[in-house]
Motif scaffolding. Structure first.
Motif, mmCIF file in Angstrom:
data_model
loop_
_atom_site.group_PDB
_atom_site.id
_atom_site.type_symbol
_atom_site.label_atom_id
_atom_site.label_comp_id
_atom_site.label_asym_id
_atom_site.label_seq_id
_atom_site.Cartn_x
_atom_site.Cartn_y
_atom_site.Cartn_z
ATOM 1 N N SER A 16 -1.783 8.029 1.590
ATOM 2 C CA SER A 16 -1.254 6.402 1.996
ATOM 3 C C SER A 16 -2.794 5.533 2.486
ATOM 4 C CB SER A 16 -0.461 6.640 3.167
ATOM 5 O OG SER A 16 -0.518 5.242 3.912
ATOM 6 N N CYS A 17 -2.608 4.388 1.994
ATOM 7 C CA CYS A 17 -3.450 3.372 2.468
ATOM 8 C C CYS A 17 -3.496 3.125 4.055
ATOM 9 C CB CYS A 17 -3.639 2.141 1.972
ATOM 10 S SG CYS A 17 -2.212 0.955 2.330
ATOM 11 N N PHE A 18 -2.306 3.475 4.537
ATOM 12 C CA PHE A 18 -2.168 3.306 6.050
ATOM 13 C C PHE A 18 -3.043 4.086 7.029
ATOM 14 C CE2 PHE A 18 1.441 0.981 3.981
ATOM 15 C CZ PHE A 18 1.203 -0.053 4.588
ATOM 16 N N TYR A 19 -3.775 5.282 6.556
ATOM 17 C CA TYR A 19 -4.409 5.884 7.436
ATOM 18 C C TYR A 19 -5.905 5.333 7.450
ATOM 19 C CZ TYR A 19 -1.213 9.366 5.518
ATOM 20 O OH TYR A 19 -0.006 10.048 5.003
ATOM 21 N N GLY A 20 -6.090 4.166 7.044
ATOM 22 C CA GLY A 20 -7.371 3.543 6.987
ATOM 23 C C GLY A 20 -7.790 3.531 8.648
ATOM 24 N N PRO A 21 -7.421 2.898 9.411
ATOM 25 C CA PRO A 21 -8.036 2.899 10.883
ATOM 26 C C PRO A 21 -8.226 4.313 11.439
ATOM 27 C CG PRO A 21 -6.067 1.272 10.700
ATOM 28 C CD PRO A 21 -6.174 1.938 9.505
ATOM 29 N N PHE A 22 -7.268 5.159 10.942
ATOM 30 C CA PHE A 22 -7.486 6.413 11.498
ATOM 31 C C PHE A 22 -8.641 7.086 11.205
ATOM 32 C CE2 PHE A 22 -7.538 11.121 10.872
ATOM 33 C CZ PHE A 22 -6.799 11.576 12.122
#
Ligand code: PBG
Length: 325
Positions: free
Chosen positions: A199-205
């Motif tokens: 997922s692209c939603f792990y970016g900030p992690f």
């Protein structure tokens, strides 16, 4: 079925007391797990740009953060480590004195009565940033299993109460279960990142954990976002391999997967409300485009309504305050 005008659904929405009385879903502090990032050094509290309110914390700072979480009533924390050195074979992941191992010992010493869960993965510890061992440019499955099992064992030896394998290697739950049982840790539960999507939603992690892959991507091991039936296969395997809790990750874009998981499995379901989901709400709130607190509560409620029993969220501390009011 009664129809209008005999049945008027709006009758039960007329005021807050009525709404409270018939509310079907309520997020509780008991459902929350608070993820934390631990780094080397002393007195370090380094802000993570894309995750306002979150920091890379040195072990001493971490202990006081965990104490606050405990005082707020949060039952569990989930630890991620940022080692000072990385190498090809993720030595820091299973080092006796590795960063997470030190953190666990300190928490157990200072705040004994909170559940310490550890993320078992290698991407924060490998120089190449992948979640496993690399051979000819490919993330090798079976050699990685041994390293994951060794890592889980070292966390448990340091005092971890539960381990959460997140590398998406085939057979990782079985490998860890076997290693723990062999050493007499049969009482330690496994929370498996079972349906973890690329997922692209792990970016900030990845900024927070300094764990972005240095070449390629994670698509050869994490799941392809369009797939739902495959998630059921992944979860079935993990349950068969001995997972005590199965997880869907991310949460908000995968509510359908959470709903199916809760219908099809009788083990507790965890959902990971990931860094990008957190960052989106924070960014929109900062711009004045959304009411951040309402967006948070609505999001957490949706995840629970879909069927999650446990919600891992960077909102945990803020949510405790919002849920009280
Ligand atoms: C480790 C891991 C990741 C997350 C949790 N464990 C990153 C990844 O797979 O790239 C993501 C958590 C988040 O975005 O909040 N593999």
């Amino acid at each position: 079925m009664m129809y209008y005008p005999d049945y008027r659904p709006r009758r039960l929405r007329r005021n807050e007391n009525l709404r409270r009385m018939i509310r079907e879903t309520k997020v509780s502090v008991d459902d929350l797990v608070y993820p934390l990032f631990v780094t080397a050094g002393k007195g370090v509290r380094k802000p993570i740009g894309s995750m306002p309110g979150h920091f890379q914390l040195s072990v001493d700072q971490l202990a006081s953060e965990v104490k606050q979480a405990k005082e707020a009533g949060i039952p569990a924390v989930l630890l991620f480590g940022i080692p000072d050195k990385k190498d090809e074979v993720a030595s820091g992941a299973f080092a006796k004195d590795g960063i997470v191992q030190q953190a666990i010992r300190r928490i157990k010493d200072r705040v004994p009565d909170i559940l310490v869960i550890t993320d078992v993965c290698l991407c924060e510890y490998t120089s190449h940033g992948h979640c496993g061992m690399i051979e000819k440019g490919y993330v090798e499955n079976d050699t990685t299993l041994e390293v994951l099992a060794e890592t889980a064992l070292s966390h448990v030896r340091a005092g971890a109460d539960m381990v959460a394998p997140s590398a998406m290697m085939d057979g990782q739950v079985a490998a860890i279960r076997e290693a723990l049982d062999e050493k007499g840790y049969e009482k330690i539960p496994i929370m498996a990142y079972s349906a973890k999507y690329a997922s692209c939603f792990y970016g900030p992690f990845r900024e927070a954990a300094e764990s972005a892959p240095q070449f390629g991507d994670r698509k050869s091991y994490q799941m392809d976002p369009p797939n739902a039936t495959e998630a059921i296969r992944e979860m079935t395997l993990d349950v068969e391999e001995g997972a005590d809790i199965i997880m869907v990750k991310p949460a908000l874009p995968y509510l359908d997967i959470i709903a199916r998981a809760s219908q099809e499995f009788d083990v507790p379901i965890a959902a990971y409300n990931v860094s990008g989901e957190f960052a989106m709400i924070k960014a929109a709130a900062r711009l004045g485009w959304l009411d951040g607190e309402r967006a948070m509560v609505e999001t957490l409620t949706a995840i629970k309504r879909a069927g999650a029993d446990i919600i891992i969220t960077y909102f945990a501390m803020e949510a405790v305050l919002a849920l009280q009011s």
